[in-house]
Scaffold this active site. Structure first.
Site, PDB file in Angstrom:
ATOM      1  N   CYS A  23      -6.694  15.317  36.870  1.00  0.00           N
ATOM      2  CA  CYS A  23      -7.994  15.243  37.562  1.00  0.00           C
ATOM      3  C   CYS A  23      -8.892  16.302  36.934  1.00  0.00           C
ATOM      4  CB  CYS A  23      -7.873  15.320  39.074  1.00  0.00           C
ATOM      5  SG  CYS A  23      -6.850  16.613  39.775  1.00  0.00           S
ATOM      6  N   SER A  24      -9.292  17.311  37.693  1.00  0.00           N
ATOM      7  CA  SER A  24     -10.168  18.321  37.093  1.00  0.00           C
ATOM      8  C   SER A  24      -9.965  19.667  37.760  1.00  0.00           C
ATOM      9  CB  SER A  24     -11.630  17.896  37.231  1.00  0.00           C
ATOM     10  OG  SER A  24     -11.843  16.665  36.581  1.00  0.00           O
ATOM     11  N   CYS A  25      -8.710  20.004  38.094  1.00  0.00           N
ATOM     12  CA  CYS A  25      -8.427  21.256  38.808  1.00  0.00           C
ATOM     13  C   CYS A  25      -8.910  22.461  37.997  1.00  0.00           C
ATOM     14  CB  CYS A  25      -6.939  21.364  39.093  1.00  0.00           C
ATOM     15  SG  CYS A  25      -6.359  20.042  40.171  1.00  0.00           S
ATOM     16  N   CYS A  74      -6.838  20.227  33.166  1.00  0.00           N
ATOM     17  CA  CYS A  74      -6.160  19.451  34.193  1.00  0.00           C
ATOM     18  C   CYS A  74      -6.240  18.017  33.698  1.00  0.00           C
ATOM     19  CB  CYS A  74      -6.850  19.604  35.543  1.00  0.00           C
ATOM     20  SG  CYS A  74      -6.209  18.461  36.783  1.00  0.00           S
TER      21      CYS A  74
END
Lengths: 104, 204, 115
Positions: free
Chosen positions: B107-109, B104
């Site tokens: 962000c950090s999905c 991601c």
């Protein structure tokens, strides 16, 4: 927003550091940050897209120099202030109070 | 980011988190037992073993494998593993010609209820910035070298779709039970930064 | 605002917060269509990263209709839009020095795609 979060394709961010047997959380405050962001989300104070937007408002240098859960806490402060639920002044006052009481 | 794998926060971060928590509790905006429960759920109950169970089942049941690739959400739902940050699942299949990696960049999905919370490196700027432009270099850093002819597909999780890689079943694992197969399936092999272990590696 | 009680944690974790919307929205592109991501630089929140903007890709999947982050992030409603999964070749994204085989797959909401 052409923000610092949009980093796909950037160079020179350093090596990828892989920790063997990494724990889910490294410190207690991370657990609390995780829980608070999700519970205030679940309580309807904001939605997930708003949470991402709030994190993206961090100053770029600070964003790059802080960890994931620090991003979350920044987002939580922004969103709860927008919502009128918790102001920065209240938080600052409580921090001062805790510090005076020797909490660290 | 300093010398450490995760940024060591100054004590003012800890105290600020305590301040916010105490205020939210006093205002009745969060419940203390609910906080403990959600932490415990993601720290103790949910983790990459779930994804490994799904992959091992797909390795042994061709019908399930078909369902998993056609409709990841429904097939993972058969195990009850869809949920928060894995509401919509797409499973991508590695083959001798194609290797898949998940990121991601914005962000950090990550598929929380299928693989657990993501490791620090997945959330870090080095991984997020680099894997889309230099997937082979990233794999090398993880100790994975693929044939030059392998096509690498990088899945950037920019929407609420979450991805899991179905890695290739290692050779020499015929006759292993699903439980034994699940032992070979690492978290990284389901993100695409690693490959499953071999039975010899597990024994070592 | 309701406070999430401890009994709600299991249902919250099991159901999450689905972003898929059970409404119809126009289908502008079929699987296989060659499209361009729009070159936009909005000041608002968006999930269209810069490295994709202006680039040509191929639609590989119609994902259905989803909440649009660009409005939802600002409290301006879900604005349901169709979401497409699109393949971008590495050479298209990174130039002639990039690997000829590799590709990035990313999803684009309808409004991220040029007419």
């Amino acid at each position: 927003m052409n923000g610092v979060q949009d980093m796909g394709g950037m160079h020179n961010m350093g090596p990828i550091v892989h920790e063997a047997n990494e724990p889910v959380f490294h410190e207690e405050w991370e657990r609390r940050a995780f829980a608070m962001l999700l519970l205030c989300l679940g309580g309807g104070h904001y939605n997930l897209d708003m949470a991402r937007r709030a994190i993206e408002l961090m100053p770029p240098a600070e964003y790059l120099d802080t960890s994931y859960y620090e991003h979350w806490m920044h987002g939580l402060e922004v969103l709860m202030a927008e919502d009128g639920s918790l102001t920065r002044e209240e938080i600052d006052a409580r921090v001062a109070q805790l510090a005076a009481a020797g909490v660290h | 980011m300093g010398a450490h794998h995760h940024h060591a926060p100054p004590s003012d971060v800890r105290i600020r988190v305590r301040a916010i928590e105490s205020l939210l509790l006093e205002k009745g905006l969060v419940d203390s037992a609910a906080m403990d429960k959600i932490v415990e759920t993601f720290e103790k109950d949910i983790g990459p073993r779930r994804g490994a169970e799904v992959v091992a089942h797909a390795w042994t049941d061709p019908e399930y494998r078909k369902r998993l690739l056609e409709n990841g959400t429904a097939a993972i739902g058969e195990f009850g593993y869809t949920g928060l940050q894995a509401e919509e699942m797409i499973v991508v299949e590695d083959t001798p010609k194609v290797h898949n990696m998940v990121v991601c960049t914005l962000c950090s999905c990550y598929p929380w209820t299928v693989l657990g919370l993501p490791p620090v490196w997945y959330k870090s700027a080095p991984y997020r910035s680099r894997v889309v432009i230099d997937p082979r270099g990233v794999l090398k850093e993880f100790g994975v070298t693929l044939p030059e002819s392998t096509e690498i597909r990088v899945w950037d999780s920019n929407s609420e779709l979450r991805y899991m890689v179905l890695p290739m079943r290692p050779e020499g694992t015929e006759g292993l039970s699903e439980e034994a197969l699940a032992e070979l399936i690492t978290r990284d092999s389901m993100i695409g930064t690693g490959l499953p272990k071999t039975p010899a590696e597990v024994a070592a | 605002m309701p406070t999430v009680p401890v009994e709600m944690i299991d249902p919250l974790v099991a159901h999450g917060a689905p972003a898929r919307m059970n409404v119809d929205a126009p289908t502008r592109f079929k699987v296989g269509a060659v499209i361009h991501a729009r070159n936009i630089n909005p000041l608002h929140h968006t999930r269209l990263p810069r490295y994709i903007r202006g680039r040509q890709g191929t639609v590989v999947r119609d994902c259905g209709v989803f909440i649009l982050p660009d409005t939802h992030a600002h409290g301006l409603g879900p604005c349901p839009e169709r979401l497409y999964c699109v393949r971008f070749e590495s050479r298209e994204l990174w130039g002639d020095d990039a690997d000829t085989r590799n590709a990035v797959y990313i999803t684009l909401w309808d409004r991220y795609i040029d007419d």
